[in-house]
Design an enzyme around this catalytic site. Structure first.
Site, mmCIF file in Angstrom:
data_model
loop_
_atom_site.group_PDB
_atom_site.id
_atom_site.type_symbol
_atom_site.label_atom_id
_atom_site.label_comp_id
_atom_site.label_asym_id
_atom_site.label_seq_id
_atom_site.Cartn_x
_atom_site.Cartn_y
_atom_site.Cartn_z
ATOM 1 N N LYS A 186 66.460 -52.939 45.413
ATOM 2 C CA LYS A 186 67.074 -53.615 44.265
ATOM 3 C C LYS A 186 67.509 -55.012 44.699
ATOM 4 O O LYS A 186 68.463 -55.177 45.443
ATOM 5 C CB LYS A 186 68.281 -52.843 43.738
ATOM 6 N N GLY A 239 75.305 -57.642 51.674
ATOM 7 C CA GLY A 239 76.081 -58.211 50.578
ATOM 8 C C GLY A 239 77.532 -58.352 50.991
ATOM 9 O O GLY A 239 77.848 -58.411 52.179
ATOM 10 N N THR A 241 81.594 -57.599 51.537
ATOM 11 C CA THR A 241 82.319 -56.486 52.148
ATOM 12 C C THR A 241 82.855 -55.543 51.072
ATOM 13 O O THR A 241 82.795 -54.317 51.224
ATOM 14 C CB THR A 241 83.432 -57.046 53.050
ATOM 15 N N GLY A 244 80.107 -53.404 49.916
ATOM 16 C CA GLY A 244 79.788 -52.487 51.020
ATOM 17 C C GLY A 244 80.725 -51.287 51.016
ATOM 18 O O GLY A 244 80.297 -50.146 51.225
ATOM 19 N N GLU A 261 75.234 -54.866 56.261
ATOM 20 C CA GLU A 261 75.338 -56.250 56.765
ATOM 21 C C GLU A 261 76.221 -56.982 55.767
ATOM 22 O O GLU A 261 75.781 -57.269 54.654
ATOM 23 C CB GLU A 261 73.962 -56.916 56.804
ATOM 24 N N CYS A 295 75.744 -65.783 55.373
ATOM 25 C CA CYS A 295 76.735 -64.821 55.855
ATOM 26 C C CYS A 295 77.321 -65.253 57.197
ATOM 27 O O CYS A 295 78.472 -64.984 57.494
ATOM 28 C CB CYS A 295 76.093 -63.457 55.964
ATOM 29 N N GLU A 396 86.143 -65.651 53.033
ATOM 30 C CA GLU A 396 84.768 -66.136 52.994
ATOM 31 C C GLU A 396 84.570 -66.947 51.712
ATOM 32 O O GLU A 396 84.795 -66.439 50.618
ATOM 33 C CB GLU A 396 83.801 -64.944 53.010
HETATM 34 P P1 NAD Z 1 77.319 -58.721 46.341
HETATM 35 O O1 NAD Z 1 77.951 -57.708 47.221
HETATM 36 O O2 NAD Z 1 78.013 -59.123 45.105
HETATM 37 O O3 NAD Z 1 75.888 -58.231 45.863
HETATM 38 C C1 NAD Z 1 74.900 -57.808 46.774
HETATM 39 C C2 NAD Z 1 73.984 -56.817 46.086
HETATM 40 O O4 NAD Z 1 74.719 -55.648 45.758
HETATM 41 C C3 NAD Z 1 73.373 -57.319 44.781
HETATM 42 O O5 NAD Z 1 72.057 -56.846 44.681
HETATM 43 C C4 NAD Z 1 74.260 -56.652 43.733
HETATM 44 O O6 NAD Z 1 73.604 -56.473 42.504
HETATM 45 C C5 NAD Z 1 74.546 -55.327 44.389
HETATM 46 N N1 NAD Z 1 75.755 -54.644 43.926
HETATM 47 C C6 NAD Z 1 76.886 -55.188 43.399
HETATM 48 N N2 NAD Z 1 77.774 -54.223 43.103
HETATM 49 C C7 NAD Z 1 77.215 -53.042 43.466
HETATM 50 C C8 NAD Z 1 77.651 -51.678 43.438
HETATM 51 N N3 NAD Z 1 78.838 -51.345 42.980
HETATM 52 N N4 NAD Z 1 76.831 -50.737 43.922
HETATM 53 C C9 NAD Z 1 75.613 -51.063 44.411
HETATM 54 N N5 NAD Z 1 75.147 -52.324 44.456
HETATM 55 C C10 NAD Z 1 75.930 -53.303 43.997
HETATM 56 O O7 NAD Z 1 76.992 -59.969 47.268
HETATM 57 P P2 NAD Z 1 76.371 -61.368 46.835
HETATM 58 O O8 NAD Z 1 77.423 -62.161 46.144
HETATM 59 O O9 NAD Z 1 75.059 -61.164 46.167
HETATM 60 O O10 NAD Z 1 76.065 -62.002 48.259
HETATM 61 C C11 NAD Z 1 77.028 -62.647 49.003
HETATM 62 C C12 NAD Z 1 77.616 -61.753 50.071
HETATM 63 O O11 NAD Z 1 76.593 -61.206 50.899
HETATM 64 C C13 NAD Z 1 78.516 -62.514 51.010
HETATM 65 O O12 NAD Z 1 79.694 -61.788 51.257
HETATM 66 C C14 NAD Z 1 77.689 -62.641 52.281
HETATM 67 O O13 NAD Z 1 78.426 -62.822 53.436
HETATM 68 C C15 NAD Z 1 76.940 -61.367 52.274
HETATM 69 N N6 NAD Z 1 75.737 -61.474 53.098
HETATM 70 C C16 NAD Z 1 75.710 -60.842 54.311
HETATM 71 C C17 NAD Z 1 74.603 -60.957 55.136
HETATM 72 C C18 NAD Z 1 74.555 -60.278 56.479
HETATM 73 O O14 NAD Z 1 73.475 -60.151 57.028
HETATM 74 N N7 NAD Z 1 75.654 -59.822 57.022
HETATM 75 C C19 NAD Z 1 73.506 -61.711 54.719
HETATM 76 C C20 NAD Z 1 73.565 -62.344 53.495
HETATM 77 C C21 NAD Z 1 74.694 -62.214 52.691
#
Ligand code: NAD
Length: 493
Positions: A186, A239, A241, A244, A261, A295, A396
């Protein structure tokens, strides 16, 4: 390099999602728009999937896992991955245009990622024929042979953010194909288009139906049902924390395995003996690249007090010289933020920095002259006089904002650098070998870079300490995330 005509026109046309080898609509018939963050123009609509679509995709992935895919030999999976790499290479420009248009990454940077992404695919191809268990001598009575087998874990649910759709997709799908798993991926609702293009290339390479499924939808409507699904054996998530944490809660139903991650607030430490010619641009781009939407952004910049003022002045000059604009222009170094929402969030931090007493050195505003007005642009920003307790030093931001913090001793900077719930990455600039070794050992982070930053290699594990997540991507640890280990005992006397 010329900009190729993208296979999809990115002109607002409708795109379908990919389940069980077919291009399909959401069961509900609902759709959602995706926009070019550089100008706000709708570039495509995609299905807005829900629980029923996740059901369908997981069933397709299960059928493939139990059926034809399970009969693929390691060398056949290897050939498939090599064919995918070839197709990626041939269509790399389309992939770049798609990422740039859907999420704003400057095309010059997108093009520069080719070796990394192709290298990942070829690394996994190599690993497909290198998986093995062990023969282990035991101390049991009688004559019993014992050994381990590595078996694919099953159906993997992959959930990715918008900031690196190509690399994130390959990092999730590559090891699945190498190990014999199947995937329901997804993408983020903010940037779903490149994963759909990737699915097309994978189908063209001969990936059997149902092995890779791409389901477009929002986090709550499609992500959450995938994370909860009892038929999913493992979730790989990249995504924030907070998301996560909700994935971990959702995994409890069938105790599926999870790897995460997550976010970061990574320290970069510049010592008195650092090579400033090198340190200034690397420290700057550790945050400004991808407009800070990385990230591993080195957003807490600790600079030795003796060189602090000079370093900050040079950093500000560097930031002020960066070319900002629509990423499709090959000259652009800094593109837009992903969405008006993200823009507002970053503007909130810019206000918070000034309100809490930090000194704005450069940037600090939204950019809205001329064509920039229609996009989500923020000037690369440096704050000095930041204290460890300010929000800009703790949270962040995911925007182009650096907080400069002076330090006096190594013990002090280690303590302050580690004083964060995160532990994704850290950078060190020094010419002293013992400082380099001491800091690399003492910093609590999954990756430590000395006199460089952002070095990521398919063979080297990448991942977080503390609340930056668990599990590793890259290297053999990564493959293990997709495998079960079985112990077998055979009595032979
Ligand atoms: P996000 O957590 O909002 O979304 C990430 C994904 O999760 C999206 O596909 C979203 O639709 C999905 N999602 C949202 N709520 C969900 C739920 N309740 N259940 C299942 N899936 C759900 O993150 P974002 O705003 O898209 O990305 C930014 C974040 O990602 C930042 O915190 C960044 O640090 C992190 N990130 C981490 C890494 C790494 O490798 N550690 C890499 C890139 C980004």
């Amino acid at each position: 390099m010329t900009t190729a005509q993208p296979r999809h026109l990115l002109d607002g046309s409708h795109r379908r999602m990919f389940i069980g080898g077919a291009w399909v609509e959401a069961a509900s018939g609902q759709t959602m728009e995706t926009r070019n963050p550089a100008n706000g123009v709708v570039i495509a609509t995609v299905p807005r999937a829900g629980k029923k679509d996740i059901e369908r995709a997981v069933a397709a992935a299960r059928n493939a896992f139990d059926g034809p895919w399970s009969r693929f030999k390691p060398h056949e999976r290897q050939k498939l991955l090599l064919r995918i790499a070839e197709l990626f290479e041939r269509h790399w420009e389309e992939i770049c245009v798609s990422d740039t248009t859907d999420m704003g990454l400057p095309i010059a940077r997108a093009r520069g990622n080719a070796n990394r992404v192709l290298g990942m695919l070829r690394y996994y191809a190599g690993m497909a024929t290198a998986l093995h268990g062990q023969t282990i001598d035991n101390s049991l009575p009688g004559d019993i042979v014992s050994y381990t087998r590595k078996e694919p874990i099953g159906v993997v649910g992959a959930i990715i953010p918008w900031n690196a759709p190509t690399a994130a997709s390959v990092w999730k799908i590559g090891p699945a194909l190498a190990t014999g798993c199947t995937v329901v991926l997804k993408p983020s609702e903010e940037a779903p288009l490149t994963p759909l293009l990737i699915a097309e290339l994978m189908a063209e390479a001969g990936v059997p139906d149902g092995v890779v499924n791409i389901v477009t939808g929002t986090g709550t409507e499609a992500g959450a049902p995938l994370a909860e699904h009892m038929g999913v054996d493992k979730i790989v998530f990249t995504g924030s924390t907070a998301t996560g944490q909700s994935i971990v809660r959702a995994s409890a139903g069938n105790l599926k395995r999870v790897s995460l991650e997550l976010g970061g607030k990574s320290p970069v430490i510049v010592c008195t003996d650092a090579d400033l010619e090198r340190a200034v641009p690397v420290a700057a781009m550790s945050v400004f690249a991808n407009s800070g939407q990385i990230c591993i952004a080195g957003s807490r910049l600790f600079v030795a007090r003796q060189i602090h003022d000079e370093f900050v002045a040079r950093l500000a000059a560097y930031a002020a010289g960066l070319r900002i604009g629509n990423g499709i222009d090959p000259e652009t170094e800094i593109g837009p933020l992903i969405s008006p929402r993200q823009l507002q969030r970053v503007e909130g931090y810019l206000r918070a920095g000034s309100e809490e007493g930090a000194r704005l050195v450069v940037g600090g505003t939204r950019l809205s002259q001329g064509a920039l007005a229609a996009g989500n642009f923020v000037a690369p920003t440096v704050f000095a006089g930041v204290s460890d307790t300010m929000r800009i030093a703790r949270e962040e931001i995911f925007g182009p904002v650096i907080s400069a913090l002076p330090f006096d001793t190594l013990d002090e900077v280690v303590r302050r650098a580690n004083d964060t719930p995160y532990g994704l990455a850290a950078g060190v600039f020094t010419r002293d070998l013992s400082t380099a070794h001491q800091l690399s050992r003492r910093l609590q982070a999954g990756s430590v870079w000395v006199n460089t930053y952002h070095a990521i290699d398919p063979a080297v594990p990448f991942g977080g300490y503390k609340m930056s997540g668990y599990g590793r991507e890259g290297g053999t640890d990564h493959l293990d995330e997709y495998l079960n280990t079985k112990g077998v005992f055979i009595r032979i006397d």
